[in-house]
Design an enzyme around this catalytic site. Structure first.
Site, PDB file in Angstrom:
ATOM      1  N   CYS A  43     -30.080 -28.685  78.065  1.00 33.50           N
ATOM      2  CA  CYS A  43     -30.694 -27.447  78.530  1.00 33.50           C
ATOM      3  C   CYS A  43     -29.789 -26.763  79.556  1.00 33.50           C
ATOM      4  O   CYS A  43     -30.188 -26.495  80.677  1.00 33.50           O
ATOM      5  CB  CYS A  43     -32.071 -27.708  79.128  1.00 33.50           C
ATOM      6  SG  CYS A  43     -33.063 -26.203  79.330  1.00 33.50           S
ATOM      7  N   GLU A 186     -29.062 -25.716  72.580  1.00 35.07           N
ATOM      8  CA  GLU A 186     -28.813 -27.146  72.682  1.00 35.07           C
ATOM      9  C   GLU A 186     -27.793 -27.558  71.625  1.00 35.07           C
ATOM     10  O   GLU A 186     -27.809 -27.047  70.501  1.00 35.07           O
ATOM     11  CB  GLU A 186     -30.116 -27.932  72.507  1.00 35.07           C
ATOM     12  CG  GLU A 186     -30.002 -29.387  72.923  1.00 35.07           C
ATOM     13  CD  GLU A 186     -29.470 -29.518  74.341  1.00 35.07           C
ATOM     14  OE1 GLU A 186     -28.289 -29.894  74.475  1.00 35.07           O
ATOM     15  OE2 GLU A 186     -30.200 -29.237  75.302  1.00 35.07           O
TER      16      GLU A 186
END
Length: 423
Positions: A43, A186
């Site tokens: 993240c 991601e």
């Protein structure tokens, strides 16, 4: 003599082992106190392209605070959160397709954190405000430049949050926040590949029918389902007394919905009730707030290009599906390849248009002048533009002149001279 060497060797070995053990303990202590370093970061990029006026429309909510007056907004009335801009050492929020740690992004917090100048009636109806904060919590003990504390604090591990020197304090003070974004990027770390070759994905919340998260023309701000992540924030002051609001995103072990991509995932708040329970630190205790943090059950994603790998890339191509990005690149490459041909065609068409315009002007002039010789000139007398000389014509004229001179000299040589016979 050999025994003395053996004793010296043993002494050095013990000292070396002790030094390694001491360094290891220091490293463990640093990780235990402030859990800022993680082996595989996650993240680390988000996408948020909405302007503040559109963002507050996308974050309308139902108030959880009871109203004493029946004429005031009730539980079924949607309220618009207030946008509160702090100084943040001169940093401001700028929408981007590629948000990175150290950028200033908006988060939702409880209005009770800023209730000094707010009346009780406003607090009854207003329970959420949006505050831009810097991504990456600044340690409260840091002195000097806020950008040089040397710790990676964009994520906070839930497993060590209550023991952390950095995060336990803000959590106990109720400094809980909700990080807003349209989606987060991601990279797939479950497959062995070089970091530059890992497949990047954009993960986002399920949307209404017809809404494409990468195409803003398909959704108005009030119809988009933003992705909301639980976080902690803190307020840091420099030596001049200027404040900087900063936050970290809470993460935990991935569930089945995301374990194929990465072993960690952010604490996503799927429902409005989860959001209210997380930020309302006066109504919801710490234990109850922790119970709201659970793995997401609904999440959507698609692969994007590695254009997002570079933090300097902020274009709209960052969040587009990789198939559309390839189509865009192929069409762009075709245009570049045929650029010379297109330029040539444009020049030719321009010349043809100029010749046609000149011909039309001559015809118009002849018609307006009639048949009189004094009023206008005829087409045969019209001035024809001279042709631009070319180098090949110059060389041809030189060759013709050389041939002419050669032939002339040959003719003069073939003629016999006339003699006079005096006899």
């Amino acid at each position: 003599m050999q025994w003395e060497h053996l004793q010296l060797f043993s002494s050095n070995t013990v000292c070396g082992i002790y030094k390694i053990q001491l360094d290891t303990n220091r490293i463990k202590e640093k990780i235990f106190l402030a859990n800022e370093k993680i082996v595989l970061k996650m993240c680390g990029r988000t996408c948020l392209t909405l302007q503040p006026k559109d963002l507050i429309c996308a974050c309308k909510y139902k108030s959880t605070k009871p109203s004493k007056d029946s004429n005031k907004p009730g539980d079924n009335t949607l309220l618009t959160p207030e946008w509160r801009s702090e100084y943040n050492c001169g940093r401001k929020f700028e929408p981007s397709y590629n948000m990175v740690p150290s950028d200033v992004t908006p988060v939702i917090v409880s209005a009770d954190h800023f209730n000094d100048n707010t009346s009780s009636e406003e607090l009854n109806a207003q329970s959420q405000i949006i505050v831009p904060m810097m991504w990456g919590m600044i340690p409260f003990w840091h002195k000097g430049d806020y950008r040089r504390h040397g710790l990676t604090t964009n994520n906070c591990r839930l497993e060590h949050m209550l023991e952390s020197k950095l995060y336990s304090g803000p959590f106990r003070k109720g400094q809980r926040c909700v990080v807003l974004c349209e989606g987060f990027y991601e990279w797939q770390t479950t497959k062995s590949a070089k970091p530059s070759e890992r497949a990047a994905h954009l993960l986002y919340m399920p949307q209404s029918e017809g809404v494409k998260i990468y195409d803003k023309s398909t959704w108005p701000p009030e119809s988009v389902n933003l992705l909301k992540m639980a976080g902690l924030f803190d307020v840091w002051e420099d030596e001049n007394g200027d404040k900087m609001f900063s936050y970290s995103i809470i993460t935990f072990e991935s569930s089945k919905i995301m374990s194929w991509l990465h072993h960690r995932m952010p604490a996503i708040l799927e429902t409005e009730q989860q959001v209210n329970d997380w930020i309302d630190f006066k109504r919801v205790s710490d234990e109850e707030a922790l119970a709201t943090l659970r793995p997401a059950t609904k999440l959507e994603w698609y692969q994007v290009s590695n254009l997002v790998n570079n933090s300097r890339n902020k274009s709209e191509q960052c969040n587009r599906p990789i198939e559309l990005k390839k189509m865009f690149d192929s069409s762009k490459g075709c245009n570049i390849k045929n650029k010379t041909l297109l330029n040539w065609l444009n020049v030719r068409k321009r010349r043809e248009d100029q010749a046609k315009q000149l011909s039309d002007d001559e015809s118009t002039t002849g018609l307006e002048g009639g048949s009189g010789t004094d009023s206008a000139t005829s087409e045969s007398d019209a001035e024809v533009p001279s042709k631009k000389p070319r180098f090949c014509d110059y060389k041809r004229s030189l060759r013709e002149a050389a041939l002419f001179n050669t032939a002339l000299s040959a003719d003069s040589a073939s003629e016999k001279p006339q003699t006079c016979d005096e006899s």
